[in-house]
Write an enzyme that holds these catalytic residues in place. Structure first.
Site, PDB file in Angstrom:
ATOM      1  N   HIS A  62     -12.799  22.868  18.200  1.00  0.00           N
ATOM      2  CA  HIS A  62     -11.369  22.678  18.443  1.00  0.00           C
ATOM      3  C   HIS A  62     -10.587  23.082  17.208  1.00  0.00           C
ATOM      4  O   HIS A  62      -9.601  23.805  17.291  1.00  0.00           O
ATOM      5  CB  HIS A  62     -11.054  21.219  18.821  1.00  0.00           C
ATOM      6  CG  HIS A  62      -9.626  20.993  19.185  1.00  0.00           C
ATOM      7  ND1 HIS A  62      -9.169  19.830  19.748  1.00  0.00           N
ATOM      8  CD2 HIS A  62      -8.511  21.773  19.050  1.00  0.00           C
ATOM      9  CE1 HIS A  62      -7.860  19.909  19.956  1.00  0.00           C
ATOM     10  NE2 HIS A  62      -7.445  21.082  19.522  1.00  0.00           N
ATOM     11  N   GLU A 116      -4.102  27.105  15.933  1.00  0.00           N
ATOM     12  CA  GLU A 116      -4.928  26.397  14.948  1.00  0.00           C
ATOM     13  C   GLU A 116      -4.662  26.908  13.528  1.00  0.00           C
ATOM     14  O   GLU A 116      -4.585  26.124  12.582  1.00  0.00           O
ATOM     15  CB  GLU A 116      -6.411  26.533  15.303  1.00  0.00           C
ATOM     16  CG  GLU A 116      -6.819  25.769  16.551  1.00  0.00           C
ATOM     17  CD  GLU A 116      -6.532  24.285  16.449  1.00  0.00           C
ATOM     18  OE1 GLU A 116      -6.926  23.674  15.434  1.00  0.00           O
ATOM     19  OE2 GLU A 116      -5.908  23.726  17.362  1.00  0.00           O
ATOM     20  N   HIS A 120      -2.693  24.296  11.225  1.00  0.00           N
ATOM     21  CA  HIS A 120      -3.655  23.661  10.315  1.00  0.00           C
ATOM     22  C   HIS A 120      -4.141  24.584   9.196  1.00  0.00           C
ATOM     23  O   HIS A 120      -4.185  24.189   8.034  1.00  0.00           O
ATOM     24  CB  HIS A 120      -4.864  23.146  11.103  1.00  0.00           C
ATOM     25  CG  HIS A 120      -4.520  22.158  12.166  1.00  0.00           C
ATOM     26  ND1 HIS A 120      -4.139  20.858  11.889  1.00  0.00           N
ATOM     27  CD2 HIS A 120      -4.495  22.273  13.526  1.00  0.00           C
ATOM     28  CE1 HIS A 120      -3.895  20.215  13.019  1.00  0.00           C
ATOM     29  NE2 HIS A 120      -4.110  21.047  14.023  1.00  0.00           N
TER      30      HIS A 120
END
Length: 226
Positions: A62, A116, A120
């Protein structure tokens, strides 16, 4: 006067760059998160397979998420560093196998990877550039085969197991205690959804988690087939 104004503008730009750099450097550890596709799909909202076809019945990545020891986390640290598919072109095949998207509508995964990286990955740019960020996550997945670790303890998809037995099986294989996130199936039963492991700031070494996320699971959870 013009020189003075120019100096102010330059200083402001430098301060902005410094603020972005500080934000990208400031984190204490990573959460490396893998999800079970059977639990992602076994909900009221269901799922959509990627355009490359149904993923393997295995835990998929993930994300690799920078975090602080107080439980909070940085996000969207560098708006000037968008996801660039050409940066990871050599990793694309591995990404499609190990980091598939199950969101609807079906896609090739690039929107997922872009999210992502931008949310992040940009917060760890001082350590990992875009290619290194995704390569590190792929490498971490190879360190511990979560599905094999569970199977070695008699925990296989299609059954219900104690939360403790799942944690113990992964701890034995990895050497560090994981955190288990549950979601609920379409009938409201708790099921094994995501497994969190903690990683040092280099993005390469598993460590004990300084802090665990918050969330609810029952003492007995389902591990649905996929």
């Amino acid at each position: 006067m013009m020189k003075f104004q120019r100096s102010i503008v330059i200083n402001l730009v430098l301060l902005q760059c410094l603020a972005i750099l500080v934000a990208s450097q400031s984190f204490d550890f990573f959460y490396f998160v893998q999800q079970w596709p059977g639990s992602y799909c076994d909900t009221k909202q269901s799922c959509c397979y990627p355009t490359t076809g149904k993923p393997a019945a295995d835990f998929g990545i993930h994300g690799l998420w920078p975090n602080y020891q107080d439980g909070s986390y940085p996000s969207n640290c560098d708006p000037d560093s968008p996801f660039n598919p050409s940066e990871i072109s050599d990793l694309k095949g591995s990404m499609q196998r190990s980091w598939p998207t199950l969101a609807c509508p079906s896609s090739d995964g690039q929107q997922f990877w872009s999210h992502e990286w931008e949310k992040h990955g940009t917060c760890s740019e001082s350590v990992l550039d875009q290619h290194a960020y995704f390569k590190s996550a792929l490498g971490l997945k190879q360190k511990v085969n979560l599905l094999q670790a569970l199977r070695s303890s008699g925990i296989t998809p299609g059954g219900s197991y104690s939360l403790r037995s799942i944690k113990d099986a992964i701890t034995e294989a990895a050497g560090y205690t994981p955190w288990i996130e549950c979601n609920k199936d379409s009938s409201g039963n708790y099921q094994l959804y995501q497994i969190y492991q903690c990683v040092d700031t280099s993005g390469s070494k598993l460590i004990e988690c300084p802090v665990f996320p918050k969330g609810a699971c029952s003492s007995e959870i389902e591990f649905p087939s996929f």
